[in-house]
Write an enzyme that holds these catalytic residues in place. Structure first.
Site, PDB file in Angstrom:
ATOM      1  N   ASP A 199       0.857  -1.189   0.000  1.00  0.00           N
ATOM      2  CA  ASP A 199       0.000   0.000   0.000  1.00  0.00           C
ATOM      3  C   ASP A 199       0.889   1.235   0.000  1.00  0.00           C
ATOM      4  O   ASP A 199       2.117   1.109  -0.087  1.00  0.00           O
ATOM      5  CB  ASP A 199      -0.961  -0.020   1.208  1.00  0.00           C
ATOM      6  CG  ASP A 199      -2.303   0.603   0.839  1.00  0.00           C
ATOM      7  OD1 ASP A 199      -2.318   1.779   0.439  1.00  0.00           O
ATOM      8  OD2 ASP A 199      -3.338  -0.085   0.943  1.00  0.00           O
ATOM      9  N   HIS A 272      -2.994   3.272  -4.694  1.00  0.00           N
ATOM     10  CA  HIS A 272      -2.314   2.867  -3.455  1.00  0.00           C
ATOM     11  C   HIS A 272      -0.896   2.362  -3.765  1.00  0.00           C
ATOM     12  O   HIS A 272      -0.466   1.331  -3.241  1.00  0.00           O
ATOM     13  CB  HIS A 272      -3.123   1.796  -2.718  1.00  0.00           C
ATOM     14  CG  HIS A 272      -4.377   2.340  -2.085  1.00  0.00           C
ATOM     15  ND1 HIS A 272      -4.354   3.231  -1.041  1.00  0.00           N
ATOM     16  CD2 HIS A 272      -5.701   2.127  -2.360  1.00  0.00           C
ATOM     17  CE1 HIS A 272      -5.609   3.537  -0.687  1.00  0.00           C
ATOM     18  NE2 HIS A 272      -6.432   2.887  -1.473  1.00  0.00           N
ATOM     19  N   GLU A 335      -9.888   2.768  -5.179  1.00  0.00           N
ATOM     20  CA  GLU A 335      -9.488   4.137  -4.827  1.00  0.00           C
ATOM     21  C   GLU A 335      -8.305   4.638  -5.660  1.00  0.00           C
ATOM     22  O   GLU A 335      -7.273   5.016  -5.110  1.00  0.00           O
ATOM     23  CB  GLU A 335      -9.156   4.209  -3.326  1.00  0.00           C
ATOM     24  CG  GLU A 335     -10.357   3.873  -2.460  1.00  0.00           C
ATOM     25  CD  GLU A 335     -10.077   3.961  -0.963  1.00  0.00           C
ATOM     26  OE1 GLU A 335     -10.939   4.475  -0.253  1.00  0.00           O
ATOM     27  OE2 GLU A 335      -9.004   3.495  -0.504  1.00  0.00           O
TER      28      GLU A 335
HETATM   29  C1  ACM Z   1     -10.881  -0.477   0.680  1.00  0.00           C
HETATM   30  O1  ACM Z   1     -11.341  -0.439   1.834  1.00  0.00           O
HETATM   31  N1  ACM Z   1     -10.285   0.585   0.165  1.00  0.00           N
HETATM   32  C2  ACM Z   1     -10.989  -1.655  -0.146  1.00  0.00           C
END
Ligand code: ACM
Ligand code: ZN
Length: 767
Positions: A199, A272, A335
């Protein structure tokens, strides 16, 4: 094996356990087996031999592993063609195949031995988990002997995917802890561990071809302290990091496999990606420099979609595929802000070359390329529900986290789905209202809600039910910087989810689950795993009638009674409400507990009641609140403020993308001096304050005139605001219309960019 010995010694000499035994007359197995039939009395557990099916090495390995459970670490393991009850007291572990019921097992505890049969060795393993719980938690278990009930258990799970997730990027946990976590998952019959390995805040898996991923990407210069919406933000000034070598990964994969758990590794892309592009800036759109992030959220610098990035990621996945033998590889997909792609010549060249109109389609192209590669390697791709945007890859499995919608859409187009909606399956949310709960992401997901979770969405056409593989609990570790806290947040909620996945709806019973759960609590305590003291906190409903507000306490599932304490100035008055309800007719402050039969108390819930002109009146919604955050229409005019530290629970209502617009009817014309409106502000969860609030009055409910207008002040900080709207000119009205204008589209670079904001409204106080 020595360790196992020590473990049993500790277990047997444990005073908490003895207390548990004295109250325990049931088989406290979690998840609840399909059928449990008790015979007469109990038998002492004496095992002479462990008899296993001839020629099955896997069963032999299992038998060796579990020999200590029967206080016979050196019990002879004897092979036999079939089960033949002998004079000696034996445990028999045999396969009796039932094709349609691959996970089924049966245990018979009899005076002449224990017979365990299953369709596969995996089922024998589940049977041994059940026996472990029986031996450790049930009936009599002393240093000298173990007594088990004579019992027949037949059992099989409802869902094939029973998952728990752990984020090791936001905080890193050593191999020893990952093994402990896997042990706990195995104990409650989970079969999948989703390991979130990369991440923005850290890359945690060694990749031989790209050593900088861990040399650089596994370390951040410091970490945020407190909540990331705090103002001002503070950092600890300490370098933080770590990663797993490939040898360690192999060790963990084997450890999990020995416990019939498959690991799904997650390598996040295209968003991410800060840690990866900090290590290799050439794979970002701007070339960097980039930093491993020190705070939480969504970051606009992501992987560039050019061909060289795809080659790099395929190389990475090549090593990942070799390390993880399971069929699934998780590629994230959630995201991903697209603003850098819009401005990047390389990304735009790819978009034009591929004949794509939008950046959503560019993400879809990127994910489809990765899927083709994974499929060629014999793997299946799984991703968060954003992979639906711009067109779903042909063979992808979808993890539905933003509610049920993505799951429904994917299942309807015949794609497999794992449900993990934030509302029920995010164990980084608060689990109780107890004031001393440690810092969490936000939200309120008590164990009762997890238990009630039904993975098959009610609106899904039955012909698509087969695509819902199961569900998963997610443990994001932004606010879990140590092992104890991970356990504290994940359990006991994971046990509630385990049962929601194992049992059919008609086999579930929350009260009976809590009763069994109580018996498990000392087991955790003995092993120094602290769980919340407020796991079964008292729930209540508020009902308005002519004499005031009635607080109706939910009848607790465990024998005991409700105790209420009113605060009156400096004095306290205690009361046991008759019939578990009390009436409030003036401003009151009180606490309520549930007192169990053994005189222990669960943590109190606090209720502060504030009588005002709208309490108990009626409200009409012109704009419809989201059913996900809508307890009851009168929850915002019941005299109870919504909590200022979290946006969920029955006192808040949420508007998904639309304005808040409602009309209050005060039953008669009343003079008005002030209207107060509780509001929540939490961009990380897509929740924004309204731009403007308008208060209008009317005496006929048809023609309204504006009374006051409130504008969002500049530079508001914190997560909570109560707009106090003073009414300066004297005015009388029977109807009050309140309109709060939604923030609108979420800006690029923020969580949920490109979606409409949520607007949360709590108590409307009318004075
Ligand atoms: C997430 O909680 N961004 C998958
Ligand atoms: Zn680019």
């Amino acid at each position: 094996m020595k360790l196992f010995y020590l473990y049993f010694f500790l277990l047997i000499c444990n005073p908490f356990l003895l207390r548990a035994q004295s109250i325990n007359k049931i088989a406290p197995i979690i998840p609840q087996p399909t059928t449990v039939n008790y015979g007469n009395g109990s038998v002492e557990l004496i095992i002479d031999n462990i008899v296993v099916q001839k020629g099955n090495e896997e069963i032999k390995k299992l038998a060796k592993f579990y020999a200590t459970l029967f206080k016979k670490p050196n019990a002879p393991i004897v092979e036999a063609e079939k089960i033949q009850i002998q004079k000696a007291k034996n445990i028999y572990l045999f396969i009796v195949e039932r094709r349609n019921e691959p996970d089924r097992y049966k245990i018979q505890v009899t005076a002449s031995g224990i017979i365990v049969e299953a369709s596969q060795v995996k089922g024998l393993f589940y049977a041994l988990q059940t026996l472990t719980q029986l031996v450790e938690l049930s009936f009599e278990n002393t240093t000298e002997k173990i007594k088990l009930p004579t019992i027949i258990i037949e059992d099989q799970p409802r869902f094939n995917y029973r998952g728990m997730h752990l984020d090791v990027a936001r905080h890193f946990f050593p191999v020893s802890f990952i093994k402990q976590y896997i042990d706990l998952l195995a104990r409650f019959k989970f079969n999948t561990f989703h390991w979130h390995l990369t991440d923005d805040q850290g890359w945690r898996i060694e990749i031989k071809k790209y050593p900088e991923l861990t040399n650089v990407g596994a370390y951040r210069k410091e970490t945020l302290i407190g909540h990331y919406t705090d103002s001002p933000v503070k950092y600890d000034g300490k370098e933080y990091g770590g990663f797993y070598t490939q040898d360690q990964i192999k060790e963990i994969v084997q450890y999990a496999a020995d416990r019939y758990i498959t690991i799904i590794p997650e390598i996040e892309m295209p968003g991410h990606a800060s840690a990866a592009i900090a290590a290799y800036p050439i794979f970002g759109c701007t070339g960097g420099p980039y930093e491993v992030q020190t705070t939480w959220g969504v970051f606009s610098d992501v992987f560039c979609t050019k061909d060289t990035t795809l080659t790099f990621l395929k190389d990475v996945l090549n090593e990942v595929c070799d390390l993880f033998p399971g069929k699934y590889i998780h590629i994230g997909g959630d995201e991903c802000p697209k603003e850098k792609w819009k401005a990047c010549p390389s990304c735009q060249r790819v978009r034009l070359r591929q004949n794509l109109k939008t950046e959503d389609q560019l993400q879809s192209y990127f994910i489809k390329e990765i899927e083709k590669y994974l499929n060629r390697k014999g793997k299946k791709m799984i991703g968060w529900d954003e992979i639906l945007e711009g067109g779903l890859a042909p063979n992808a499995t979808v993890m539905s986290w933003r509610g049920e919608k993505g799951g429904i859409e994917a299942a309807t187009s015949k794609h497999d789905v794992v449900m993990t909606p934030g509302s029920h399956c995010y164990f980084d949310h608060y689990q109780s209202n107890y004031k001393k709960e440690p810092l969490a992401f936000g939200g309120y997901t008590p164990i009762s809600k997890v238990y009630q979770y039904e993975p098959i969405p009610a609106s899904l056409d039955p012909k698509f039910h087969q695509y819902i593989l199961g569900a998963q609990g997610n443990v994001w570790t932004e606010y879990m910087d140590n092992e104890r806290k991970v356990i504290y947040m994940a359990f006991p909620r994971a046990m509630a989810l385990a049962e929601a996945l194992w049992c059919k709806p008609e086999e579930k019973n929350y009260g009976k689950f809590l009763e069994r759960l109580q018996i498990h609590m000392p087991w955790f305590k003995t092993r120094k795993m602290a769980l919340t003291p407020a796991f079964g906190e008292l729930q209540y409903q508020l009902v308005h009638n002519d004499s005031g507000m009635t607080v109706k306490f939910e009848r607790a599932p465990i024998p005991g009674k409700v105790l209420v304490e009113f605060e009156e100035g400096n004095n306290f008055r205690q009361d046991y409400p008759l019939g578990d309800s009390i009436v409030l007719s003036a401003n009151s402050k009180l606490k309520a507990w549930y007192m169990f039969e053994d005189n222990s108390l669960c943590k109190p819930v606090s209720i502060e009641y504030n009588q005002h002109k709208a309490v108990g009146k009626s409200i009409q919604f012109i704009e419809t609140p989201s059913p996900k955050y809508f307890g009851a229409a009168n929850s915002i005019i019941n005299g109870i403020k919504a909590p200022s530290n979290k946006y969920s629970g029955p006192e808040w209502i949420g508007m998904e993308g639309n304005d808040f617009n409602s009309i209050l009817n005060l039953n008669q014309s009343q003079s008005l001096s002030q209207v107060k409106i509780q509001l929540f502000h939490f961009p990380a969860a897509w929740i924004y304050l309204p731009k403007e609030i308008k208060i209008e009055g009317s005496n006929d409910g048809k023609t309204f005139q504006t009374i006051e207008t409130w504008k969002l002040p500049e530079n508001v900080s914190g997560k909570y605001l109560e707009a106090e709207i003073k009414i300066n000119k004297p005015i009388n009205a029977q109807y009050i219309q309140i309109t709060a204008l939604n923030h609108g589209m979420i800006q690029q670079g923020q969580a949920g960019a490109g979606h409409k904001a949520w607007l949360f409204v709590g108590e409307l106080t009318v004075e």
